[in-house]
Design an enzyme around this catalytic site. Structure first.
Site, PDB file in Angstrom:
ATOM      1  N   HIS A   1     -10.187   7.685   2.660  1.00 45.35           N
ATOM      2  CA  HIS A   1     -10.329   6.273   2.806  1.00 45.35           C
ATOM      3  C   HIS A   1     -11.593   5.564   2.555  1.00 45.35           C
ATOM      4  CE1 HIS A   1      -6.783   7.791   5.353  1.00 45.35           C
ATOM      5  NE2 HIS A   1      -6.202   6.633   4.704  1.00 45.35           N
TER       6      HIS A   1
ATOM      7  N   HIS B   1       0.771  -1.202  -0.100  1.00 42.37           N
ATOM      8  CA  HIS B   1       0.145  -0.020   0.109  1.00 42.37           C
ATOM      9  C   HIS B   1       0.817   1.199   0.032  1.00 42.37           C
ATOM     10  CE1 HIS B   1      -3.761   2.175   1.070  1.00 42.37           C
ATOM     11  NE2 HIS B   1      -2.996   3.274   1.544  1.00 42.37           N
ATOM     12  N   GLU B   2       1.930   1.263   0.954  1.00 39.85           N
ATOM     13  CA  GLU B   2       2.532   2.584   1.203  1.00 39.85           C
ATOM     14  C   GLU B   2       3.531   2.624  -0.186  1.00 39.85           C
ATOM     15  OE1 GLU B   2       1.598   4.428   3.195  1.00 39.85           O
ATOM     16  OE2 GLU B   2       0.473   2.939   4.507  1.00 39.85           O
TER      17      GLU B   2
END
Length: 756
Positions: free
Chosen positions: A451, A363-364
């Protein structure tokens, strides 16, 4: 911001920290997928010419140099103004020689935010241009009316509201042209550092109108996400030996390094090193364990981007970002930071649950990829697409890794159990199951946390990958709905990921891309890879329609749903069903479940007759064309003994801030109200979570329609409620009572009605 600042930050901040969590635990090994998993994977036939050409570092440098040397000619060819200049950001090349050159723009020497564009060319001929904005870049003057200090003060105040203690800006107010929304304006961009409420570093960008002093927008460039603390088991990771010392430097993957911050919150810390090439023991008490997991996570994600998509590092230059672990004290998060080009991981509650699993890295690292490609601004709809991009690639990495301890799935954060009830944090097949994310696009989507606004894009990826309906994949049951009620046929996970990746990396996604533009971008990518009008292209488009973005690509028979019907017994019915087909020839019509006394003409599609029996009927109309293809439409048909009575108040009633208002309706009807009294409400109000809504009967009894919610930041309440009011006398004055329970946001009752 309706609740008090302290309350809003506490409620929303905790949700944001939780909402950024990911779940893609990965390691090498084998796993068997169920037969239903991504069945369409082999049906997509790709165009090899559109595959990425794997540029060497020297080849990429040459392309960049050539593009930089021709920016003036490119600007003239694009018809840019005399004061506009282009600055090369990236060049990507396809196997057939097509280049995709992305530029930033300046105007009178000032950076143009939202002015990015990509030129797609082959053999020296421009094929198309993708722009973040089509507006002419020009302003009346580049002289500011507002002092830079005023813009900096405003930005510091905005950062302080998010937890920063800084008294001055990290990057002072610089003049820019803001072109991401509407007509370009002269503005200041200010960046404020410090820490957010949960300990995450702040890199808050604030855009201020340089002529009026009004704040235009703000966003964080530190992009957060946390993941499960499941370790990857015993794996092989890249390291380097120097004399008798080993360190976590992966020479074969861009020299990725992993550092130990040792509870610090700045700098790089200390590079992990030791006398042997064994890292950690699987326990969080050993500081090397978190380093090994983070290092391996970056390694697997690097492999996925390179082996599947031909991307040699995030910037396609063969250079890796670096990782930092053991950030802060009991920090329950992880984040990507553009300023260090690195991923950073906390140790979780009690410093016993390092957030260093492979899902976090995927994800990062994808945030890092996005920052150097599409660079969607981290707010509004672009922010939701930015977050979804990281979720989508993380899911793809999880399946790619084929980890037997954590097989691929579409459940986000399932290993964390942050709610303490064994449920995932987010669901890609039906995002609304988490209580906050949205299944489909709607006009207020850009007003909620990124989100949660990522939900529709995550839903698109699931539907495109696996299709709608019930299925089991790697032992997990899914049953994904569609907003239009129509099925979606899968194109396969690999095709869906390749489409999204191409849209991101060849310049189809821009800094201000919203959901409508994302549909256009991904369909262009699908056309490049699989051909416009191919089954893969059409089903990718249908997956967008299934989340309320764009229309279906019709093949065969299309039937227009007439909507639910209401009829009184003894009355004549004439309902024409509308249908068409892409195939030539006559259509034939049939129907099941029609009310007693009604029938459909098989040649014309006219439903006629006299309804004779009260009840609720579930009707399905089927239309067949000459090629034997069919289309259907399903709806309910209610046959009653009396016509429904509708009472409405369309007058506007202002809702006092932190106050209450009542809008009356006088009902003239004998007997009691029904057990299915329908209440339709149309309220215009920012931050609808402030509102508590009741229906008040003539005798004063209140029926709660909606509770307030500190986490529901969307605007307006347009909804229908059903109330069992059978104990109430219908005749009299009914009231809609609306209470604003927090300060700062305002609005009004636009209209409401009762249907008996």
């Amino acid at each position: 911001m309706s609740p008090t600042p302290q309350r809003r930050v506490t409620a929303a901040g905790a949700l944001v920290a939780a909402a950024a969590l990911l779940a893609v635990g990965i390691q090498g090994g084998t796993a068997s997928a169920d037969a239903t998993a991504s069945q369409a994977a082999t049906s997509a036939r790709s165009n090899p010419g559109a595959a990425p050409y794997k540029l060497s570092a020297s080849e990429r440098a040459t392309l960049l140099a050539e593009a930089t040397g021709t920016t003036a000619q490119a600007a003239r060819a694009l018809g840019l103004g005399d004061q506009e200049k282009l600055v090369v950001r990236d060049v990507v090349k396809d196997a057939d020689g097509t280049t995709h050159t992305t530029y930033e723009r300046t105007y009178a020497g000032l950076p143009v935010l939202g002015g990015d564009l990509t030129v797609h060319a082959k053999d020296g001929v421009t094929r198309s241009v993708t722009k973040a904005t089509n507006a002419d870049i020009k302003v009346a003057t580049t002289e500011a009316s507002v002092a830079p200090a005023a813009a900096e003060s405003q930005a510091v105040g905005a950062a302080n509201a998010e937890g920063s203690k800084e008294s001055k800006a990290q990057q002072g107010a610089r003049k820019v042209i803001w072109a991401a929304e509407g007509a370009p304006v002269l503005a200041y961009e200010t960046v404020v550092g410090g820490l957010q409420d949960d300990g995450t570093p702040s890199r808050l960008h604030v855009i201020t109108d340089a002529r009026t002093g009004a704040k235009i927008t703000q966003w964080q460039s530190v992009q957060t996400g946390t993941g499960n603390t499941q370790y990857s088991g015993q794996v092989t990771i890249g390291s380097t030996q120097s004399g008798s010392t080993w360190n976590l430097t992966d020479a074969s993957r861009g020299s990725h390094k992993t550092y130990n911050l040792n509870r610090g919150s700045s700098g790089t810390g200390t590079l992990f090193s030791g006398p042997d090439d064994v890292w950690g023991n699987g326990s969080p008490s050993n500081v090397e364990t978190a380093g090994a997991d983070a290092h391996y996570g970056a390694q697997v994600t690097w492999h996925y981007f390179k082996n599947v998509h031909g991307r040699n590092g995030l910037r396609n230059d063969g250079v890796a970002p670096y990782s930092r672990v053991h950030y802060g004290n009991a920090y329950v998060n992880a984040f990507w930071d553009d300023s260090c080009f690195c991923m950073t991981y906390g140790d979780g509650d009690g410093n016993n649950k390092p957030l260093t699993s492979i899902d976090v890295a995927a994800h990062e690292m994808t945030h890092g990829l996005t920052s150097v490609t599409g660079n969607m601004t981290y707010s509004g709809e672009p922010g939701g697409l930015n977050e979804a991009t990281s979720d989508i690639m993380a899911a793809a990495v999880e399946f790619y890794a084929n980890n037997p301890q954590d097989v691929g799935d579409y459940l986000v954060g399932e290993k964390i159990d942050i709610r303490g009830n064994g449920t995932p944090l987010r669901y890609m097949d039906k995002p609304s199951k988490d209580g906050s994310s949205k299944d489909a696009w709607y006009s207020g989507l850009g007003g909620i946390d990124v989100h949660y606004s990522s939900g529709p894009a995550n839903h698109w990826f699931y539907l495109a990958s696996e299709g709608s309906g019930a299925k089991v994949i790697n032992g997990v049951s899914y049953d994904s709905p569609t907003s239009d009620g129509l099925p979606v046929t899968a194109i396969g996970r690999e095709a869906a990921a390749k489409i999204w990746f191409r849209a991101l990396t060849v310049g189809y996604f821009k800094s201000n891309t919203n959901y409508a533009a994302a549909r256009t971008a991904t369909l262009q990518a699908a056309a490049d890879l699989y051909g416009a009008g191919s089954a893969t292209y059409n089903n990718a488009a249908n997956a967008w329609a299934a989340i309320n973005v764009g229309s279906r690509v019709v093949q065969g028979v299309s039937v227009t749903n007439p909507g639910n019907q209401n009829t009184v017994t003894g009355s004549a019915v004439n309902l024409q069903i509308q249908a068409s087909s892409t195939n030539p020839g006559a259509l034939s019509y049939s129907a099941t479940g029609l009310p007693t006394g009604l029938s459909i003409n098989s040649s014309t599609g006219l439903i006629s007759g006299t309804a004779s029996t009260a009840g609720t009927y579930n009707v399905t109309v089927t239309v067949r064309d000459a090629a034997n293809q069919t289309g259907t439409a399903s709806f309910t048909w209610t046959v009653g003994t009396t016509q429904p009575n509708v009472f409405e108040n369309t007058a506007d009633y202002q809702i006092p801030d932190s106050g209450q208002v009542e809008s009356p309706i006088t009902v003239t009807r004998s007997g009691n109200a029904p057990s299915t009294l329908k209440v339709d409400v149309n309220i215009v109000h920012t931050y609808r979570g402030d509102l508590q809504i009741d229906l008040v009967a003539p005798d004063g009894t209140a029926y709660r329609l909606k509770n307030s919610s500190g986490s529901d930041s969307a605007d307006n309440v347009v909804a229908s409620y059903t109330v069992n009011a059978s104990s109430e006398v219908a005749n009299g004055v009914w009231k809609l009572r609306v209470k604003d329970v927090y300060a700062a946001d305002t609005g009004y009752i636009n209209s409401w009605k009762l249907t008996f």
